[in-house]
Scaffold this motif. Structure first.
Motif, PDB file in Angstrom:
ATOM      1  N   THR A 125      25.612  26.642  49.017  1.00 17.25           N
ATOM      2  CA  THR A 125      26.297  25.344  49.074  1.00 17.25           C
ATOM      3  C   THR A 125      25.815  24.525  50.267  1.00 17.25           C
ATOM      4  N   HIS A 126      25.443  25.203  51.347  1.00 14.42           N
ATOM      5  CA  HIS A 126      24.945  24.492  52.524  1.00 14.42           C
ATOM      6  C   HIS A 126      23.540  23.932  52.273  1.00 14.42           C
ATOM      7  N   TRP A 128      22.060  22.866  49.589  1.00 14.84           N
ATOM      8  CA  TRP A 128      21.937  21.711  48.689  1.00 14.84           C
ATOM      9  C   TRP A 128      23.147  20.781  48.744  1.00 14.84           C
ATOM     10  N   LYS A 129      23.866  20.776  49.874  1.00 13.93           N
ATOM     11  CA  LYS A 129      25.109  19.996  49.925  1.00 13.93           C
ATOM     12  C   LYS A 129      24.873  18.493  49.790  1.00 13.93           C
ATOM     13  N   GLU A 130      23.677  18.027  50.112  1.00 12.20           N
ATOM     14  CA  GLU A 130      23.366  16.604  49.959  1.00 12.20           C
ATOM     15  C   GLU A 130      22.856  16.283  48.556  1.00 12.20           C
ATOM     16  N   ARG A 133      26.909  18.820  43.755  1.00 13.32           N
ATOM     17  CA  ARG A 133      28.308  19.170  44.006  1.00 13.32           C
ATOM     18  C   ARG A 133      28.530  20.578  43.464  1.00 13.32           C
ATOM     19  N   PHE A 134      29.458  21.285  44.069  1.00  6.85           N
ATOM     20  CA  PHE A 134      29.619  22.703  43.790  1.00  6.85           C
ATOM     21  C   PHE A 134      31.056  23.050  43.424  1.00  6.85           C
ATOM     22  N   GLU A 148      34.395  21.337  51.496  1.00  8.04           N
ATOM     23  CA  GLU A 148      33.940  20.072  52.055  1.00  8.04           C
ATOM     24  C   GLU A 148      33.813  19.084  50.903  1.00  8.04           C
ATOM     25  N   SER A 150      31.551  18.057  49.114  1.00  4.00           N
ATOM     26  CA  SER A 150      30.663  18.452  48.016  1.00  4.00           C
ATOM     27  C   SER A 150      31.072  19.761  47.357  1.00  4.00           C
ATOM     28  N   THR A 151      32.085  20.443  47.893  1.00  4.58           N
ATOM     29  CA  THR A 151      32.393  21.797  47.432  1.00  4.58           C
ATOM     30  C   THR A 151      33.881  22.001  47.172  1.00  4.58           C
ATOM     31  N   GLU A 168      38.820  19.844  49.527  1.00  3.55           N
ATOM     32  CA  GLU A 168      39.028  19.687  50.966  1.00  3.55           C
ATOM     33  C   GLU A 168      40.336  18.963  51.267  1.00  3.55           C
ATOM     34  N   ARG A 253      25.937  30.931  57.068  1.00  2.00           N
ATOM     35  CA  ARG A 253      25.318  29.948  56.176  1.00  2.00           C
ATOM     36  C   ARG A 253      23.793  29.968  56.266  1.00  2.00           C
TER      37      ARG A 253
END
Length: 291
Positions: A125-126, A128-130, A133-134, A148, A150-151, A168, A253
Motif C-alpha cells: 500500500t505504501h 503505490w499509494k499515489e 486505492r486499496f 490513510e 488511499s487505504t 481513515e 513498510r
C-alpha cells in the motif's frame, strides 16, 4: 477527464486461511482429498477471495503471506507470539497448498522470510499509494495503523460477505488520533495475543488517553512530570518494555515488492483450470467457479 485510479484488493492470506480452517474444523469437516489431505482451509480461503472480488469489484489484487514461523520481531523479543499454540496438524500442509492454489488461479503471492504478512501488506500500500486505492481484507486490527486516504480496511465479520469497513475518517472519529499513532497506543496497553506486555497497569482506555493528550511514546515520556504519580511510576518501571512494545507494534513498510502494479491486474480464471481443482480435491471450489 480524470481516469479513476486502479482499485487493489490486498488479501491477508494468513488471516483468511486460519479463519476458513476453524470455520469447519470445529465440526470435524476437513474436506480431505483422495490422498487424505485436508483441504478445508485452502478451499475456504479461495472462496473468500472470490466472494471479496465479487463484492468489492477491484481491478487488481495481491495475496500476502507469512513465510515461516519466525520473524525479525522474534529476534527483538523471544516472547513475541510465544504463547500461541502450534498450528493444528490438519492445517500445516495447507499453508503451501494455499499459495500453490493462489498461483494456479493467477493470483500474485507476496511474502518475505523474516517478515510478517502485515509488513508485506503495508509495503504494497505504501509503494503505490499515489497510484492506486486499496482495500485490505483481514481480521487483524493491528492493520488500523495503515489507514490513510488511499487505504481502507475490510475486517472479516461473518461468512464470506459481511465486513466491518474502516476508513481513515472513521478511525479518527472513533479514536481521536491519527492512525499512525495506533502503535503508540498498543505500546502502552500491550497485546496479550502477541505476547508483549506494554506497561503493566495501563489498559486500553488510559493508553488511548495518553496518546490523545500528548502524542507519541516519546512525547508522553517528555511529559512524564505532568502525569499522575501512579501513571508516572508505572511507565518508569516498565520503560524498556514500553519502548520494545512500540517497536513490536509498528508495522514495517520497507519489504521489497518485486512487481509492477500492472502485474496485479485481475484476469478471468480459464475453464481449463477446473480440471486441476478436481484432480486435487478442491471440488467445492471447482463447482463454485463453474457456476
Amino acid at each position: 477527464m480524470t481516469q479513476e485510479k486502479p482499485h487493489v484488493l490486498v488479501i491477508d492470506g494468513m488471516a483468511l486461511l486460519f479463519r476458513s480452517f476453524f470455520a469447519t474444523a470445529m465440526s470435524g469437516n476437513y474436506f480431505k482429498n483422495d490422498k487424505g489431505i485436508p483441504t478445508n482451509a485452502v478451499q475456504g480461503f479461495a472462496r473468500h477471495v472470490l466472494a471479496a472480488q465479487n463484492l468489492m469489484q477491484p481491478t487488481h489484487m495481491a495475496i500476502c503471506w507469512d513465510k515461516g514461523m519466525l520473524t525479525f520481531r522474534n529476534e527483538l523479543y523471544d516472547g513475541y507470539k510465544a504463547n500461541r499454540p502450534k498450528p493444528a496438524e490438519e492445517l500445516i500442509p495447507q499453508f503451501d497448498m494455499a499459495q500453490d492454489l493462489s498461483e494456479h488461479l493467477g493470483w500474485m503471492n507476496f511474502g518475505l522470510a523474516g517478515m510478517e504478512a502485515d509488513d508485506t501488506i503495508a509495503s504494497i500500500t505504501h509503494k503505490w499509494k499515489e497510484d492506486a486505492r486499496f482495500t485490505i481484507v483481514s481480521g487483524d486490527k493491528d492493520l488500523l495503523q495503515l489507514l490513510e486516504p488511499s487505504t481502507d480496511i475490510a475486517f472479516t465479520k461473518k461468512g464470506f460477505t459481511i465486513y466491518d469497513v474502516y476508513n481513515e475518517a472513521r478511525f479518527v472519529e472513533e479514536y481521536g488520533i491519527s492512525p499512525l499513532l495506533f502503535p503508540d497506543v498498543k505500546a502502552f496497553m500491550g497485546d496479550s495475543s502477541d505476547g508483549y506486555a506494554g506497561v503493566k497497569g495501563i489498559g486500553p482506555k488510559t493508553a488511548l488517553q495518553l496518546v490523545q493528550t500528548y502524542g507519541t511514546v516519546d512525547k508522553v515520556l517528555e511529559a512524564l512530570p505532568l502525569l499522575k504519580a501512579g501513571q508516572r511510576t508505572k511507565i518508569e518501571t516498565d520503560l524498556e518494555m514500553l519502548k520494545l512494545s512500540k517497536e513490536l507494534a509498528t508495522i514495517r513498510r520497507d519489504v521489497p515488492i518485486g512487481a509492477e502494479l500492472e502485474h496485479l491486474l485481475i484476469k478471468d480464471i480459464p475453464a481449463d483450470k477446473h480440471d486441476f481443482l478436481y484432480e486435487h480435491g478442491y471440488t467445492i471450489l471447482a463447482r463454485q467457479l463453474q457456476k
